[in-house]
Design a protein around this motif. Structure first.
Motif, PDB file in Angstrom:
ATOM      1  N   UNK A  95       0.824  -1.201   0.000  1.00 50.38           N
ATOM      2  CA  UNK A  95       0.000   0.000   0.000  1.00 50.38           C
ATOM      3  C   UNK A  95       0.863   1.257   0.000  1.00 50.38           C
ATOM      4  N   UNK A  98       2.190   1.848  -3.366  1.00 49.91           N
ATOM      5  CA  UNK A  98       1.181   2.347  -4.303  1.00 49.91           C
ATOM      6  C   UNK A  98       0.889   3.826  -4.075  1.00 49.91           C
ATOM      7  N   UNK A  99       0.940   4.232  -2.844  1.00 51.75           N
ATOM      8  CA  UNK A  99       0.710   5.651  -2.548  1.00 51.75           C
ATOM      9  C   UNK A  99       1.853   6.483  -3.132  1.00 51.75           C
ATOM     10  N   UNK A 102       1.431   6.837  -6.947  1.00 47.96           N
ATOM     11  CA  UNK A 102       0.370   7.762  -7.355  1.00 47.96           C
ATOM     12  C   UNK A 102       0.776   9.208  -7.139  1.00 47.96           C
TER      13      UNK A 102
ATOM     14  N   UNK B  24      -6.464  -0.824  -3.858  1.00 45.24           N
ATOM     15  CA  UNK B  24      -5.537   0.279  -4.082  1.00 45.24           C
ATOM     16  C   UNK B  24      -5.999   1.480  -3.270  1.00 45.24           C
ATOM     17  N   UNK B  25      -5.138   2.028  -2.437  1.00 48.10           N
ATOM     18  CA  UNK B  25      -5.511   3.198  -1.640  1.00 48.10           C
ATOM     19  C   UNK B  25      -5.851   4.378  -2.548  1.00 48.10           C
ATOM     20  N   UNK B  27      -6.893   8.753  -2.406  1.00 45.77           N
ATOM     21  CA  UNK B  27      -7.034   9.901  -1.516  1.00 45.77           C
ATOM     22  C   UNK B  27      -8.516  10.234  -1.358  1.00 45.77           C
ATOM     23  N   UNK B  58      -3.370   7.759   5.551  1.00 46.12           N
ATOM     24  CA  UNK B  58      -1.967   8.145   5.569  1.00 46.12           C
ATOM     25  C   UNK B  58      -1.774   9.469   4.837  1.00 46.12           C
ATOM     26  N   UNK B  60       0.032  12.292   2.802  1.00 42.17           N
ATOM     27  CA  UNK B  60       1.041  12.374   1.759  1.00 42.17           C
ATOM     28  C   UNK B  60       0.917  13.789   1.202  1.00 42.17           C
ATOM     29  N   UNK B  63      -2.529  15.600   0.661  1.00 38.28           N
ATOM     30  CA  UNK B  63      -3.527  14.563   0.419  1.00 38.28           C
ATOM     31  C   UNK B  63      -3.495  13.519   1.519  1.00 38.28           C
ATOM     32  N   UNK B  65      -4.431   9.518   2.042  1.00 38.50           N
ATOM     33  CA  UNK B  65      -4.817   8.275   1.377  1.00 38.50           C
ATOM     34  C   UNK B  65      -5.548   7.325   2.299  1.00 38.50           C
ATOM     35  N   UNK B  67      -6.763   3.660   3.128  1.00 46.56           N
ATOM     36  CA  UNK B  67      -6.293   2.300   2.897  1.00 46.56           C
ATOM     37  C   UNK B  67      -7.246   1.365   3.626  1.00 46.56           C
TER      38      UNK B  67
END
Lengths: 106, 106
Positions: A95, A98-99, A102, B24-25, B27, B58, B60, B63, B65, B67
DNA sequence: TTTTTAGGAAACCAAAAGGTTTCATAATAT
DNA sequence: ATATTATGAAACCTTTTGGTTTCCTAAAAA
């Protein structure tokens, strides 16, 4: 109002009711007696379960026996089971990866 | 208010959200955009799912995300699975018999 | 035949659910 | 430096939920 198995088993009292009659049908009053809340409150739960098809009721003299129709739980079982391999096999680090991907793409 | 997996998945919108992020995570805004209702409405659903532990968030940059933590569905899976053999094996005529017995006993 | 007993239903209530609009703030992009 | 974007949160609204008390009816027991 929503009347499906997901909504039906969301309430803990309704789960208890199903538990009680899972292996042996019980008449309505027997069910209601086991709970602290009023008979009418439990009666309403039974009504909801009936509307969802999780219970059927059979008349026997003046008593009405509640019988669990647990195959209606299949809907829930199927939905949940589709995710079992994810929760058993997934690596959390994937995960995170994948973050990262993206975020970079922009 | 109740905050458990049973209650969380009772709402079809929340089931859809889980479906979206299962593999797939995403946002938060990506999630909200797929629905007809307002962003804030979906945001609230995400909050509930988070409170149940079915989602973790999470950060980022600006943003966040989402999960899916699908192992929290185990609670539901376990409860439902205990009844699977009943709904696959039970003969309905047995219930009728059990009702007969109980009525006679009095 | 009177009295219990099993069940059904209406009227009412407080709290929770699910939604909205509006406003605020902090990163990012221009 | 300014505009845009991603998110958080408050205030408010309507409907649903889960519960109550009360009253009613019909079968069964005394």
């Amino acid at each position: 109002m929503r009347r499906d198995s997901f909504q039906a088993i969301a309430d803990p009292t309704r789960r208890e009711i199903l538990q009680m009659i899972a292996y042996k049908p019980l008449n309505i009053n027997s069910v209601t007696e086991k709970f602290d809340v009023s008979r009418t409150a439990i009666y309403k739960h039974i009504k909801i379960l009936t509307e969802c098809g999780l219970i059927t009721v059979k008349q026997q003299g003046r008593e009405r026996y509640c019988e669990a129709k647990l195959d209606k739980l299949k809907e829930v079982a199927d939905w949940v089971e589709q995710y079992r391999k994810i929760w058993t096999e997934r690596l959390d680090s994937l995960d995170d990866y994948l973050i990262q991907i993206q975020t970079k793409e922009k």
